[in-house]
Design a protein around this motif. Structure first.
Motif, PDB file in Angstrom:
ATOM      1  N   LEU A  78     -40.373 -67.357  -3.378  1.00  0.00           N
ATOM      2  CA  LEU A  78     -39.576 -66.525  -3.967  1.00  0.00           C
ATOM      3  C   LEU A  78     -38.337 -67.292  -4.805  1.00  0.00           C
ATOM      4  CD1 LEU A  78     -38.346 -63.713  -4.848  1.00  0.00           C
ATOM      5  CD2 LEU A  78     -37.198 -63.869  -2.799  1.00  0.00           C
ATOM      6  N   THR A  79     -38.035 -68.339  -4.100  1.00  0.00           N
ATOM      7  CA  THR A  79     -37.121 -69.514  -4.522  1.00  0.00           C
ATOM      8  C   THR A  79     -37.913 -70.021  -5.828  1.00  0.00           C
ATOM      9  OG1 THR A  79     -36.137 -69.624  -2.329  1.00  0.00           O
ATOM     10  CG2 THR A  79     -35.643 -71.437  -4.076  1.00  0.00           C
ATOM     11  N   SER A  80     -38.973 -70.499  -5.676  1.00  0.00           N
ATOM     12  CA  SER A  80     -39.645 -71.107  -6.967  1.00  0.00           C
ATOM     13  C   SER A  80     -39.829 -70.414  -7.991  1.00  0.00           C
ATOM     14  CB  SER A  80     -40.882 -71.996  -6.297  1.00  0.00           C
ATOM     15  OG  SER A  80     -41.670 -70.985  -6.047  1.00  0.00           O
ATOM     16  N   LEU A  81     -40.194 -68.999  -7.639  1.00  0.00           N
ATOM     17  CA  LEU A  81     -40.453 -67.959  -8.742  1.00  0.00           C
ATOM     18  C   LEU A  81     -39.087 -67.637  -9.440  1.00  0.00           C
ATOM     19  CD1 LEU A  81     -42.042 -65.709 -10.135  1.00  0.00           C
ATOM     20  CD2 LEU A  81     -41.301 -64.180  -8.328  1.00  0.00           C
ATOM     21  N   ARG A  82     -37.951 -67.622  -8.748  1.00  0.00           N
ATOM     22  CA  ARG A  82     -36.623 -67.280  -9.220  1.00  0.00           C
ATOM     23  C   ARG A  82     -36.204 -68.516 -10.110  1.00  0.00           C
ATOM     24  NH1 ARG A  82     -34.022 -66.212  -4.984  1.00  0.00           N
ATOM     25  NH2 ARG A  82     -33.858 -63.948  -5.138  1.00  0.00           N
ATOM     26  N   SER A  83     -36.550 -69.607  -9.718  1.00  0.00           N
ATOM     27  CA  SER A  83     -36.180 -71.076 -10.484  1.00  0.00           C
ATOM     28  C   SER A  83     -36.932 -70.986 -11.843  1.00  0.00           C
ATOM     29  CB  SER A  83     -36.399 -72.108  -9.687  1.00  0.00           C
ATOM     30  OG  SER A  83     -36.335 -73.204 -10.396  1.00  0.00           O
ATOM     31  N   ASN A  84     -38.314 -70.707 -11.875  1.00  0.00           N
ATOM     32  CA  ASN A  84     -39.036 -70.723 -12.962  1.00  0.00           C
ATOM     33  C   ASN A  84     -38.741 -69.727 -13.961  1.00  0.00           C
ATOM     34  OD1 ASN A  84     -40.705 -72.740 -11.970  1.00  0.00           O
ATOM     35  ND2 ASN A  84     -42.244 -71.449 -11.055  1.00  0.00           N
ATOM     36  N   VAL A  85     -38.222 -68.522 -13.543  1.00  0.00           N
ATOM     37  CA  VAL A  85     -37.860 -67.180 -14.351  1.00  0.00           C
ATOM     38  C   VAL A  85     -36.725 -67.770 -14.755  1.00  0.00           C
ATOM     39  CG1 VAL A  85     -37.395 -64.762 -14.531  1.00  0.00           C
ATOM     40  CG2 VAL A  85     -39.490 -65.904 -13.211  1.00  0.00           C
ATOM     41  N   ARG A  86     -35.636 -68.224 -14.008  1.00  0.00           N
ATOM     42  CA  ARG A  86     -34.355 -68.653 -14.717  1.00  0.00           C
ATOM     43  C   ARG A  86     -34.546 -69.485 -15.790  1.00  0.00           C
ATOM     44  NH1 ARG A  86     -31.518 -69.722  -9.774  1.00  0.00           N
ATOM     45  NH2 ARG A  86     -30.772 -67.502  -9.834  1.00  0.00           N
ATOM     46  N   ASP A  87     -35.435 -70.433 -15.775  1.00  0.00           N
ATOM     47  CA  ASP A  87     -35.624 -71.484 -16.810  1.00  0.00           C
ATOM     48  C   ASP A  87     -36.011 -70.828 -18.169  1.00  0.00           C
ATOM     49  OD1 ASP A  87     -35.161 -73.556 -15.211  1.00  0.00           O
ATOM     50  OD2 ASP A  87     -36.882 -74.013 -14.704  1.00  0.00           O
ATOM     51  N   LEU A  88     -36.531 -69.651 -17.878  1.00  0.00           N
ATOM     52  CA  LEU A  88     -37.089 -68.928 -18.976  1.00  0.00           C
ATOM     53  C   LEU A  88     -35.955 -68.284 -19.809  1.00  0.00           C
ATOM     54  CD1 LEU A  88     -40.466 -67.442 -18.317  1.00  0.00           C
ATOM     55  CD2 LEU A  88     -40.073 -69.371 -19.706  1.00  0.00           C
ATOM     56  N   TYR A  89     -34.969 -67.580 -18.943  1.00  0.00           N
ATOM     57  CA  TYR A  89     -33.896 -66.874 -19.388  1.00  0.00           C
ATOM     58  C   TYR A  89     -32.546 -67.417 -19.769  1.00  0.00           C
ATOM     59  CZ  TYR A  89     -36.243 -62.317 -18.793  1.00  0.00           C
ATOM     60  OH  TYR A  89     -37.043 -61.259 -18.662  1.00  0.00           O
ATOM     61  N   GLU A  90     -32.609 -68.625 -19.048  1.00  0.00           N
ATOM     62  CA  GLU A  90     -31.359 -69.622 -19.180  1.00  0.00           C
ATOM     63  C   GLU A  90     -31.319 -70.830 -19.638  1.00  0.00           C
ATOM     64  OE1 GLU A  90     -29.137 -68.915 -15.441  1.00  0.00           O
ATOM     65  OE2 GLU A  90     -29.375 -66.795 -15.596  1.00  0.00           O
ATOM     66  N   GLY A  91     -32.635 -71.509 -19.324  1.00  0.00           N
ATOM     67  CA  GLY A  91     -32.840 -72.801 -19.510  1.00  0.00           C
ATOM     68  C   GLY A  91     -32.873 -73.409 -20.891  1.00  0.00           C
ATOM     69  N   ALA A  92     -32.624 -74.689 -21.156  1.00  0.00           N
ATOM     70  CA  ALA A  92     -32.676 -75.262 -22.623  1.00  0.00           C
ATOM     71  C   ALA A  92     -33.854 -75.875 -22.936  1.00  0.00           C
ATOM     72  CB  ALA A  92     -31.554 -76.305 -22.445  1.00  0.00           C
ATOM     73  N   THR A  93     -35.119 -75.835 -22.090  1.00  0.00           N
ATOM     74  CA  THR A  93     -36.129 -76.083 -22.307  1.00  0.00           C
ATOM     75  C   THR A  93     -36.845 -75.620 -23.632  1.00  0.00           C
ATOM     76  OG1 THR A  93     -37.289 -74.720 -20.998  1.00  0.00           O
ATOM     77  CG2 THR A  93     -36.535 -76.713 -20.015  1.00  0.00           C
ATOM     78  N   SER A  94     -37.986 -76.104 -24.025  1.00  0.00           N
ATOM     79  CA  SER A  94     -38.728 -75.571 -25.245  1.00  0.00           C
ATOM     80  C   SER A  94     -39.088 -74.236 -24.869  1.00  0.00           C
ATOM     81  CB  SER A  94     -39.597 -76.432 -25.885  1.00  0.00           C
ATOM     82  OG  SER A  94     -40.353 -76.891 -24.951  1.00  0.00           O
ATOM     83  N   SER A  95     -39.704 -74.009 -23.786  1.00  0.00           N
ATOM     84  CA  SER A  95     -40.493 -72.903 -23.287  1.00  0.00           C
ATOM     85  C   SER A  95     -39.253 -71.817 -23.081  1.00  0.00           C
ATOM     86  CB  SER A  95     -41.194 -73.157 -21.930  1.00  0.00           C
ATOM     87  OG  SER A  95     -40.179 -73.489 -20.906  1.00  0.00           O
ATOM     88  N   GLY A  96     -38.094 -72.161 -22.663  1.00  0.00           N
ATOM     89  CA  GLY A  96     -37.173 -70.996 -22.537  1.00  0.00           C
ATOM     90  C   GLY A  96     -36.589 -70.625 -23.944  1.00  0.00           C
TER      91      GLY A  96
END
Length: 258
Positions: free
Chosen positions: A3-21
């Motif tokens: 659950l922790t890794s899932l939350r981290s991956n989803v947070r990258d999409l919604y809040e991250g500055a990566t190209s995928s986000g």
């Protein structure tokens, strides 16, 4: 996957500055716009199995987005103190339970406004779009006015379609909203009852305010956002050489002469 890794991956999409986000949040903007256009188009059509299937599909996608936002939020229960959260819930119900009124789906546009004002999205838009950098105030003024028109039109349509023969589809509701907002008041369409009059008052008061805000943004001198390295002043004339507050020399990037 935990659950922790899932939350981290989803947070990258919604809040991250990566190209995928960044791409994901652009896709959310497109999805929100498509949602509103779908509601407008189906307001002119008779109910059918295809439309009901699409309603459920949109509802499921909205529910997935809503659930993901709660998953990544560090204080999920505080989300329920925000208007946008309740607007999302109304939009989801309006798609999954059509009898509740599909016009509630227009409240989804409040999320679009919030997404546009997200810090990471703003930074990305300023980097990716010279047009956005030059016209940021105008774009937000137009967006605020458009959101208000869409929401009020949805309210007019939902509250009047079964009791007012003059409001037969979304276009009729939009026509009334715009004429009330501009205080033109042709009188060919009016809202009946106390609730209808109160809705009209809200449209006129808040609509005129937003309209004048748009006029101010259009007529005011063009400014660009560039933090002064000395005093931190954010907004300057597009051709400014020195900061008006402290006199520091600025090096504002531009696209050169055209």
């Amino acid at each position: 996957m935990t659950l922790t890794s899932l939350r981290s991956n989803v947070r990258d999409l919604y809040e991250g500055a990566t190209s995928s986000g960044v791409r994901f949040r652009y896709a959310l903007l497109v999805f929100d716009i498509v949602t509103v256009l779908f509601i407008i188009a189906t307001s002119f059509l008779q109910p059918s199995e295809i439309i009901e299937t699409l309603d459920v599909l949109f509802g499921v996608m909205l529910l997935a987005d809503f659930s993901a936002r709660l998953l990544v939020d560090r204080h999920p229960f505080r989300k329920f103190t925000e208007i946008a959260t309740w607007a999302d819930m109304v939009a989801i119900v309006s798609f999954l339970a059509p009898l509740a009124g599909e016009a509630g789906g227009f409240l989804r546009i409040l999320r679009t406004l919030g997404l546009l004002r997200d810090y990471q999205m703003l930074v990305r838009l300023r980097i990716d779009s010279p047009f956005f950098r030059r016209n940021e105030d105008v774009i937000f003024a137009v967006t605020n006015l458009a959101v208000f028109i869409f929401v009020m039109t949805g309210i007019v349509y939902e509250t009047q379609k079964f009791r007012n023969d003059e409001i037969r589809n979304y276009a009729d509701a939009l026509y009334f909203t715009v004429t009330a907002l501009t205080t033109t008041g042709f009188g060919d369409i009016t809202l009946s009852g106390t609730v209808g009059r109160l809705i009209t008052v809200v449209i006129m008061i808040f609509g005129v305010t937003l309209f004048f805000n748009l006029a101010r943004a259009l007529l005011s001198p063009n400014k660009v956002r560039f933090p002064c390295p000395a005093c931190g002043l954010q907004r300057h004339d597009a051709d400014a050489v020195h900061c008006k507050a402290c006199g520091k020399i600025l090096n504002i990037p531009d696209e050169g002469a055209t």
